[in-house]
Design a protein around this motif. Structure first.
Motif, PDB file in Angstrom:
ATOM      1  N   GLY A  43      35.214  56.069 -37.132  1.00 29.97           N
ATOM      2  CA  GLY A  43      33.824  55.853 -36.766  1.00 29.97           C
ATOM      3  C   GLY A  43      33.335  56.741 -35.632  1.00 29.97           C
ATOM      4  N   PHE A  44      34.135  57.744 -35.252  1.00 31.84           N
ATOM      5  CA  PHE A  44      33.683  58.692 -34.231  1.00 31.84           C
ATOM      6  C   PHE A  44      32.678  59.654 -34.876  1.00 31.84           C
ATOM      7  CE2 PHE A  44      36.584  58.723 -30.415  1.00 31.84           C
ATOM      8  CZ  PHE A  44      37.145  57.494 -30.675  1.00 31.84           C
ATOM      9  N   GLY A  45      31.603  59.927 -34.160  1.00 30.00           N
ATOM     10  CA  GLY A  45      30.661  60.924 -34.656  1.00 30.00           C
ATOM     11  C   GLY A  45      31.261  62.313 -34.526  1.00 30.00           C
ATOM     12  N   ILE A  47      30.087  64.956 -33.076  1.00 23.90           N
ATOM     13  CA  ILE A  47      29.969  65.531 -31.735  1.00 23.90           C
ATOM     14  C   ILE A  47      31.008  64.922 -30.800  1.00 23.90           C
ATOM     15  CG2 ILE A  47      28.437  65.774 -29.738  1.00 23.90           C
ATOM     16  CD1 ILE A  47      26.085  65.864 -31.683  1.00 23.90           C
ATOM     17  N   ALA A  48      31.156  63.593 -30.863  1.00 25.56           N
ATOM     18  CA  ALA A  48      32.139  62.930 -29.995  1.00 25.56           C
ATOM     19  C   ALA A  48      33.548  63.460 -30.285  1.00 25.56           C
ATOM     20  CB  ALA A  48      32.087  61.418 -30.201  1.00 25.56           C
ATOM     21  N   VAL A  51      33.826  67.005 -28.869  1.00 21.34           N
ATOM     22  CA  VAL A  51      33.840  66.931 -27.405  1.00 21.34           C
ATOM     23  C   VAL A  51      35.205  66.454 -26.911  1.00 21.34           C
ATOM     24  CG1 VAL A  51      32.900  65.673 -25.409  1.00 21.34           C
ATOM     25  CG2 VAL A  51      31.356  66.665 -27.100  1.00 21.34           C
ATOM     26  N   MET A  52      35.813  65.522 -27.637  1.00 26.07           N
ATOM     27  CA  MET A  52      37.119  65.033 -27.228  1.00 26.07           C
ATOM     28  C   MET A  52      38.169  66.138 -27.301  1.00 26.07           C
ATOM     29  SD  MET A  52      39.217  61.685 -28.466  1.00 26.07           S
ATOM     30  CE  MET A  52      40.123  60.784 -27.209  1.00 26.07           C
ATOM     31  N   THR A  55      37.566  68.509 -24.343  1.00 23.16           N
ATOM     32  CA  THR A  55      37.802  68.050 -22.975  1.00 23.16           C
ATOM     33  C   THR A  55      39.183  67.445 -22.771  1.00 23.16           C
ATOM     34  OG1 THR A  55      36.725  65.967 -23.549  1.00 23.16           O
ATOM     35  CG2 THR A  55      35.375  67.633 -22.473  1.00 23.16           C
ATOM     36  N   THR A  56      39.779  66.868 -23.812  1.00 23.84           N
ATOM     37  CA  THR A  56      41.088  66.228 -23.616  1.00 23.84           C
ATOM     38  C   THR A  56      42.222  67.205 -23.925  1.00 23.84           C
ATOM     39  OG1 THR A  56      40.210  64.030 -24.092  1.00 23.84           O
ATOM     40  CG2 THR A  56      42.576  64.321 -24.267  1.00 23.84           C
ATOM     41  N   PHE A  57      42.141  67.895 -25.052  1.00 21.52           N
ATOM     42  CA  PHE A  57      43.162  68.861 -25.457  1.00 21.52           C
ATOM     43  C   PHE A  57      44.572  68.311 -25.288  1.00 21.52           C
ATOM     44  CE2 PHE A  57      45.247  73.268 -24.722  1.00 21.52           C
ATOM     45  CZ  PHE A  57      45.571  73.357 -26.055  1.00 21.52           C
ATOM     46  N   SER A  65      44.657  57.203 -29.193  1.00 26.11           N
ATOM     47  CA  SER A  65      43.479  56.415 -28.824  1.00 26.11           C
ATOM     48  C   SER A  65      42.548  56.223 -30.021  1.00 26.11           C
ATOM     49  CB  SER A  65      42.747  57.069 -27.650  1.00 26.11           C
ATOM     50  OG  SER A  65      42.454  58.414 -27.921  1.00 26.11           O
ATOM     51  N   ILE A  69      41.301  52.645 -31.945  1.00 22.73           N
ATOM     52  CA  ILE A  69      39.907  52.281 -32.227  1.00 22.73           C
ATOM     53  C   ILE A  69      39.734  51.996 -33.719  1.00 22.73           C
ATOM     54  CG2 ILE A  69      37.534  53.165 -32.301  1.00 22.73           C
ATOM     55  CD1 ILE A  69      38.372  52.411 -29.519  1.00 22.73           C
TER      56      ILE A  69
ATOM     57  N   THR B   4      33.287  54.483 -28.668  1.00 20.52           N
ATOM     58  CA  THR B   4      33.649  55.864 -28.974  1.00 20.52           C
ATOM     59  C   THR B   4      33.520  56.769 -27.752  1.00 20.52           C
ATOM     60  OG1 THR B   4      32.842  55.549 -31.218  1.00 20.52           O
ATOM     61  CG2 THR B   4      33.093  57.802 -30.461  1.00 20.52           C
ATOM     62  N   TRP B   5      32.360  56.716 -27.117  1.00 19.77           N
ATOM     63  CA  TRP B   5      32.132  57.607 -25.983  1.00 19.77           C
ATOM     64  C   TRP B   5      32.911  57.176 -24.745  1.00 19.77           C
ATOM     65  CZ3 TRP B   5      30.633  62.395 -26.143  1.00 19.77           C
ATOM     66  CH2 TRP B   5      29.868  62.830 -27.252  1.00 19.77           C
TER      67      TRP B   5
END
Lengths: 226, 100
Positions: A43-45, A47-48, A51-52, A55-57, A65, A69, B4-5
Protein backbone atom coordinates in the motif's frame (compact mmCIF):
# COMPACT_ATOMS: atom_id res chain seq x y z
CA UNK A 1 46.21 16.31 1.55
CA UNK A 2 44.88 17.32 -1.86
CA UNK A 3 48.13 17.03 -3.76
CA UNK A 4 47.91 15.67 -7.28
CA UNK A 5 49.05 12.11 -6.51
CA UNK A 6 46.50 11.86 -3.70
CA UNK A 7 43.70 12.95 -6.03
CA UNK A 8 44.82 10.42 -8.64
CA UNK A 9 45.02 7.66 -6.05
CA UNK A 10 41.51 8.48 -4.89
CA UNK A 11 40.21 8.44 -8.46
CA UNK A 12 41.88 5.09 -9.10
CA UNK A 13 40.39 3.48 -6.04
CA UNK A 14 37.03 5.06 -6.86
CA UNK A 15 37.17 3.33 -10.23
CA UNK A 16 38.24 0.07 -8.60
CA UNK A 17 35.27 0.28 -6.25
CA UNK A 18 32.86 0.78 -9.15
CA UNK A 19 34.38 -2.14 -11.06
CA UNK A 20 34.32 -4.50 -8.09
CA UNK A 21 30.69 -3.64 -7.39
CA UNK A 22 29.35 -4.33 -10.91
CA UNK A 23 28.20 -7.93 -10.28
CA UNK A 24 26.69 -6.84 -6.97
CA UNK A 25 24.92 -3.96 -8.69
CA UNK A 26 23.05 -6.43 -10.90
CA UNK A 27 21.83 -8.35 -7.86
CA UNK A 28 21.03 -5.15 -5.94
CA UNK A 29 19.04 -3.76 -8.89
CA UNK A 30 16.93 -6.92 -9.12
CA UNK A 31 16.28 -6.81 -5.38
CA UNK A 32 15.35 -3.15 -5.87
CA UNK A 33 12.72 -4.29 -8.36
CA UNK A 34 11.27 -6.75 -5.87
CA UNK A 35 11.33 -4.06 -3.18
CA UNK A 36 9.31 -1.77 -5.44
CA UNK A 37 6.80 -4.55 -6.05
CA UNK A 38 6.59 -5.44 -2.35
CA UNK A 39 6.08 -1.81 -1.31
CA UNK A 40 3.27 -1.44 -3.82
CA UNK A 41 1.56 -4.55 -2.45
CA UNK A 42 1.95 -3.09 1.06
CA UNK A 43 0.00 0.00 0.00
CA UNK A 44 2.98 2.35 -0.32
CA UNK A 45 2.53 4.98 -3.00
CA UNK A 46 5.07 5.19 -5.78
CA UNK A 47 6.55 8.44 -4.45
CA UNK A 48 6.86 7.14 -0.88
CA UNK A 49 8.57 3.99 -2.15
CA UNK A 50 11.12 5.88 -4.23
CA UNK A 51 11.72 8.42 -1.45
CA UNK A 52 12.43 5.54 0.91
CA UNK A 53 15.05 4.06 -1.41
CA UNK A 54 16.55 7.54 -1.86
CA UNK A 55 16.79 8.33 1.84
CA UNK A 56 17.19 4.97 3.60
CA UNK A 57 19.34 2.98 1.14
CA UNK A 58 19.37 -0.24 3.10
CA UNK A 59 17.70 -3.32 1.67
CA UNK A 60 17.33 -5.10 4.97
CA UNK A 61 15.64 -2.20 6.79
CA UNK A 62 13.38 -1.40 3.85
CA UNK A 63 12.25 -4.97 3.16
CA UNK A 64 11.60 -5.64 6.85
CA UNK A 65 9.62 -2.49 7.61
CA UNK A 66 7.53 -2.66 4.45
CA UNK A 67 6.74 -6.37 5.00
CA UNK A 68 5.54 -5.59 8.51
CA UNK A 69 3.20 -2.86 7.20
CA UNK A 70 1.90 -5.24 4.53
CA UNK A 71 1.16 -7.86 7.16
CA UNK A 72 -0.72 -5.31 9.27
CA UNK A 73 1.97 -4.91 11.93
CA UNK A 74 1.71 -1.14 12.32
CA UNK A 75 4.21 1.69 12.00
CA UNK A 76 5.81 1.33 15.44
CA UNK A 77 6.66 -2.34 14.89
CA UNK A 78 7.95 -1.61 11.40
CA UNK A 79 10.19 1.24 12.57
CA UNK A 80 11.53 -0.76 15.53
CA UNK A 81 12.40 -3.73 13.34
CA UNK A 82 14.16 -1.54 10.80
CA UNK A 83 16.09 0.36 13.49
CA UNK A 84 17.34 -2.93 14.95
CA UNK A 85 18.42 -4.09 11.51
CA UNK A 86 20.23 -0.82 10.87
CA UNK A 87 21.98 -0.79 14.24
CA UNK A 88 24.86 -2.77 12.72
CA UNK A 89 25.77 0.42 10.84
CA UNK A 90 27.07 1.84 14.13
CA UNK A 91 30.03 -0.60 14.36
CA UNK A 92 30.35 -0.70 10.55
CA UNK A 93 30.48 3.10 10.43
CA UNK A 94 33.04 3.16 13.21
CA UNK A 95 35.30 0.83 11.25
CA UNK A 96 35.40 3.12 8.20
CA UNK A 97 35.42 6.41 10.14
CA UNK A 98 39.23 6.90 10.08
CA UNK A 99 39.36 6.97 6.25
CA UNK A 100 36.30 9.19 5.73
CA UNK A 101 37.92 12.63 5.74
CA UNK A 102 36.60 16.12 5.10
CA UNK A 103 34.13 18.43 6.79
CA UNK A 104 31.07 17.14 8.59
CA UNK A 105 28.67 17.44 5.59
CA UNK A 106 31.12 15.53 3.36
CA UNK A 107 31.62 12.84 6.01
CA UNK A 108 27.87 12.58 6.47
CA UNK A 109 27.32 12.20 2.72
CA UNK A 110 30.00 9.53 2.34
CA UNK A 111 28.72 7.65 5.38
CA UNK A 112 25.30 7.31 3.70
CA UNK A 113 26.92 5.28 0.91
CA UNK A 114 27.85 2.62 3.46
CA UNK A 115 25.86 -0.57 3.04
CA UNK A 116 27.08 -4.09 3.78
CA UNK A 117 28.22 -4.61 0.20
CA UNK A 118 30.07 -1.31 -0.37
CA UNK A 119 31.73 -1.69 3.03
CA UNK A 120 32.82 -5.24 2.21
CA UNK A 121 34.18 -4.22 -1.20
CA UNK A 122 36.21 -1.42 0.45
CA UNK A 123 37.71 -3.74 3.09
CA UNK A 124 41.46 -4.15 2.71
CA UNK A 125 42.05 -6.36 5.75
CA UNK A 126 43.77 -5.54 9.00
CA UNK A 127 41.00 -3.09 9.94
CA UNK A 128 41.86 -0.89 6.95
CA UNK A 129 39.40 0.46 4.40
CA UNK A 130 39.71 2.20 1.04
CA UNK A 131 37.60 5.37 1.05
CA UNK A 132 37.63 5.68 -2.75
CA UNK A 133 36.45 2.11 -3.26
CA UNK A 134 33.73 2.66 -0.65
CA UNK A 135 32.43 5.76 -2.43
CA UNK A 136 32.70 4.21 -5.91
CA UNK A 137 30.95 0.97 -4.94
CA UNK A 138 28.42 2.85 -2.82
CA UNK A 139 27.46 5.22 -5.64
CA UNK A 140 27.02 2.43 -8.18
CA UNK A 141 24.95 0.34 -5.77
CA UNK A 142 22.87 3.40 -4.85
CA UNK A 143 22.05 4.02 -8.51
CA UNK A 144 21.27 0.32 -9.00
CA UNK A 145 19.00 0.26 -5.95
CA UNK A 146 17.11 3.36 -7.09
CA UNK A 147 16.79 2.17 -10.68
CA UNK A 148 15.50 -1.20 -9.50
CA UNK A 149 13.01 0.44 -7.16
CA UNK A 150 11.72 2.64 -9.98
CA UNK A 151 11.24 -0.36 -12.28
CA UNK A 152 9.45 -2.27 -9.52
CA UNK A 153 7.16 0.68 -8.77
CA UNK A 154 6.43 1.08 -12.48
CA UNK A 155 5.15 -2.48 -12.55
CA UNK A 156 8.18 -4.35 -13.78
CA UNK A 157 7.76 -7.06 -11.18
CA UNK A 158 7.35 -9.76 -13.80
CA UNK A 159 10.86 -9.06 -15.01
CA UNK A 160 12.61 -10.63 -12.12
CA UNK A 161 12.48 -13.12 -9.32
CA UNK A 162 15.90 -12.61 -7.69
CA UNK A 163 15.56 -15.73 -5.56
CA UNK A 164 14.85 -17.97 -8.56
CA UNK A 165 18.16 -16.70 -9.95
CA UNK A 166 19.90 -17.57 -6.67
CA UNK A 167 20.88 -13.95 -6.14
CA UNK A 168 20.13 -14.04 -2.41
CA UNK A 169 23.09 -16.41 -2.12
CA UNK A 170 25.36 -13.91 -3.88
CA UNK A 171 25.62 -11.70 -0.80
CA UNK A 172 26.77 -14.28 1.78
CA UNK A 173 29.18 -15.59 -0.90
CA UNK A 174 30.62 -12.07 -1.27
CA UNK A 175 31.02 -11.66 2.48
CA UNK A 176 32.71 -15.07 2.73
CA UNK A 177 35.10 -14.21 -0.12
CA UNK A 178 36.09 -10.96 1.62
CA UNK A 179 36.31 -12.65 4.98
CA UNK A 180 38.70 -15.36 3.76
CA UNK A 181 41.94 -13.31 3.64
CA UNK A 182 41.40 -12.32 7.28
CA UNK A 183 41.42 -15.90 8.46
CA UNK A 184 45.17 -16.46 8.28
CA UNK A 185 45.61 -14.43 11.44
CA UNK A 186 44.69 -16.52 14.43
CA UNK A 187 43.00 -13.74 16.42
CA UNK A 188 40.89 -12.68 13.43
CA UNK A 189 39.91 -16.29 12.72
CA UNK A 190 38.70 -16.63 16.30
CA UNK A 191 36.81 -13.32 16.03
CA UNK A 192 35.11 -14.55 12.84
CA UNK A 193 34.12 -17.92 14.31
CA UNK A 194 32.88 -16.23 17.46
CA UNK A 195 30.95 -13.62 15.46
CA UNK A 196 29.21 -16.27 13.35
CA UNK A 197 28.54 -18.37 16.46
CA UNK A 198 27.03 -15.50 18.45
CA UNK A 199 24.81 -14.54 15.51
CA UNK A 200 23.54 -18.07 14.86
CA UNK A 201 22.87 -18.82 18.51
CA UNK A 202 20.83 -15.62 18.87
CA UNK A 203 18.79 -15.91 15.64
CA UNK A 204 15.91 -17.94 17.13
CA UNK A 205 15.69 -15.86 20.31
CA UNK A 206 15.99 -12.16 19.45
CA UNK A 207 14.56 -9.80 16.86
CA UNK A 208 16.18 -9.92 13.41
CA UNK A 209 19.12 -7.53 13.22
CA UNK A 210 20.26 -7.94 16.82
CA UNK A 211 22.31 -11.12 16.14
CA UNK A 212 24.67 -9.21 13.83
CA UNK A 213 24.95 -6.29 16.26
CA UNK A 214 25.74 -8.67 19.14
CA UNK A 215 28.31 -10.43 16.96
CA UNK A 216 30.39 -7.24 16.89
CA UNK A 217 31.29 -8.01 20.52
CA UNK A 218 33.47 -10.80 19.11
CA UNK A 219 36.02 -8.12 18.23
CA UNK A 220 36.94 -8.04 21.92
CA UNK A 221 38.59 -11.46 21.63
CA UNK A 222 42.27 -11.35 22.48
CA UNK A 223 42.12 -7.55 22.65
CA UNK A 224 44.02 -7.08 25.92
CA UNK A 225 46.74 -9.54 24.92
CA UNK A 226 49.53 -8.01 22.91
CA UNK B 1 0.53 11.53 8.42
CA UNK B 2 -0.32 7.94 7.56
CA UNK B 3 1.69 4.84 8.47
CA UNK B 4 3.44 4.76 5.12
CA UNK B 5 5.09 8.15 5.47
CA UNK B 6 5.79 7.63 9.18
CA UNK B 7 7.77 4.52 8.25
CA UNK B 8 9.60 6.27 5.40
CA UNK B 9 10.51 9.19 7.70
CA UNK B 10 11.63 7.35 10.81
CA UNK B 11 13.31 4.37 9.15
CA UNK B 12 15.20 6.90 7.04
CA UNK B 13 16.24 9.00 10.04
CA UNK B 14 17.31 5.98 12.11
CA UNK B 15 19.33 4.38 9.32
CA UNK B 16 21.00 7.64 8.30
CA UNK B 17 21.88 8.46 11.91
CA UNK B 18 23.38 5.02 12.56
CA UNK B 19 25.41 5.16 9.36
CA UNK B 20 26.67 8.67 10.13
CA UNK B 21 27.43 8.29 13.84
CA UNK B 22 31.01 6.98 13.59
CA UNK B 23 32.16 8.97 10.55
CA UNK B 24 30.68 12.27 11.82
CA UNK B 25 31.98 11.84 15.37
CA UNK B 26 35.53 10.69 14.66
CA UNK B 27 35.82 10.88 10.87
CA UNK B 28 39.28 11.33 9.40
CA UNK B 29 41.12 11.03 12.67
CA UNK B 30 43.55 8.21 13.31
CA UNK B 31 42.23 5.81 15.86
CA UNK B 32 44.42 5.13 18.90
CA UNK B 33 46.27 1.79 18.49
CA UNK B 34 44.15 0.02 21.06
CA UNK B 35 40.93 1.03 19.30
CA UNK B 36 42.41 0.14 15.91
CA UNK B 37 43.09 -3.33 17.26
CA UNK B 38 39.40 -3.62 18.10
CA UNK B 39 38.32 -2.35 14.68
CA UNK B 40 40.69 -4.80 13.01
CA UNK B 41 38.76 -7.70 14.53
CA UNK B 42 35.40 -5.98 13.99
CA UNK B 43 35.45 -6.57 10.23
CA UNK B 44 35.87 -10.37 10.35
CA UNK B 45 33.38 -10.65 13.22
CA UNK B 46 30.71 -8.69 11.33
CA UNK B 47 31.46 -10.32 7.96
CA UNK B 48 31.16 -13.78 9.51
CA UNK B 49 27.91 -12.82 11.22
CA UNK B 50 26.53 -11.53 7.90
CA UNK B 51 27.54 -14.78 6.16
CA UNK B 52 25.87 -16.82 8.88
CA UNK B 53 22.61 -14.87 9.05
CA UNK B 54 22.21 -14.35 5.31
CA UNK B 55 22.88 -18.01 4.50
CA UNK B 56 21.20 -19.78 7.42
CA UNK B 57 18.47 -17.52 8.80
CA UNK B 58 15.04 -16.46 7.54
CA UNK B 59 12.60 -14.39 9.60
CA UNK B 60 14.17 -15.27 12.95
CA UNK B 61 14.54 -18.97 12.28
CA UNK B 62 17.56 -21.09 11.46
CA UNK B 63 17.05 -22.80 8.12
CA UNK B 64 19.08 -25.04 5.87
CA UNK B 65 18.06 -24.48 2.26
CA UNK B 66 19.45 -23.97 -1.23
CA UNK B 67 21.53 -21.01 -0.02
CA UNK B 68 23.69 -23.42 2.02
CA UNK B 69 24.60 -25.30 -1.16
CA UNK B 70 25.43 -22.02 -2.85
CA UNK B 71 27.63 -21.02 0.06
CA UNK B 72 29.40 -24.41 0.00
CA UNK B 73 30.07 -23.90 -3.71
CA UNK B 74 31.42 -20.42 -2.95
CA UNK B 75 33.74 -21.92 -0.35
CA UNK B 76 35.13 -24.35 -2.95
CA UNK B 77 35.66 -21.44 -5.34
CA UNK B 78 37.49 -19.48 -2.63
CA UNK B 79 39.72 -22.46 -1.79
CA UNK B 80 40.67 -22.63 -5.48
CA UNK B 81 41.48 -18.90 -5.37
CA UNK B 82 38.72 -17.89 -7.77
CA UNK B 83 38.17 -14.13 -8.18
CA UNK B 84 35.39 -12.64 -6.05
CA UNK B 85 33.17 -12.19 -9.12
CA UNK B 86 33.46 -15.88 -10.02
CA UNK B 87 32.75 -16.86 -6.42
CA UNK B 88 29.54 -14.82 -6.37
CA UNK B 89 28.33 -16.17 -9.71
CA UNK B 90 29.09 -19.78 -8.68
CA UNK B 91 27.05 -19.32 -5.48
CA UNK B 92 24.09 -17.83 -7.36
CA UNK B 93 24.10 -20.49 -10.10
CA UNK B 94 24.32 -23.42 -7.66
CA UNK B 95 21.54 -21.93 -5.52
CA UNK B 96 19.34 -21.35 -8.57
CA UNK B 97 19.92 -24.91 -9.82
CA UNK B 98 19.13 -26.33 -6.39
CA UNK B 99 15.82 -24.46 -6.45
CA UNK B 100 14.90 -25.36 -10.02
Amino acid sequence: MTTEPAVHAFRDSLRRGVRDAVPLAIAVALFGVSFGVLAKSAGFGGIATVVMSLTTFSGAAQFASVSIIRDGGGAAAAITAAALLSARFIPIGLSVAPVLRGRVPARFAKSQLVIDESWAVASRGGGLFDAGALVGAGLLLYVAWLAGTLVGVAGGGLLSDPEALGLDAAFPALFLALLAPNLRKRRLLVAALLGAGIALVLVPFVRPGLPVVAASLACLVGWSRR
Amino acid sequence: MNDTWLVVLFVGIATAAFKASGPVAIGGRELPPRLLRLVEALAPALLAALVATQAFATDGELVLDARALGLAAALVAIVFRAPVLVTIVVAAVVTALARA
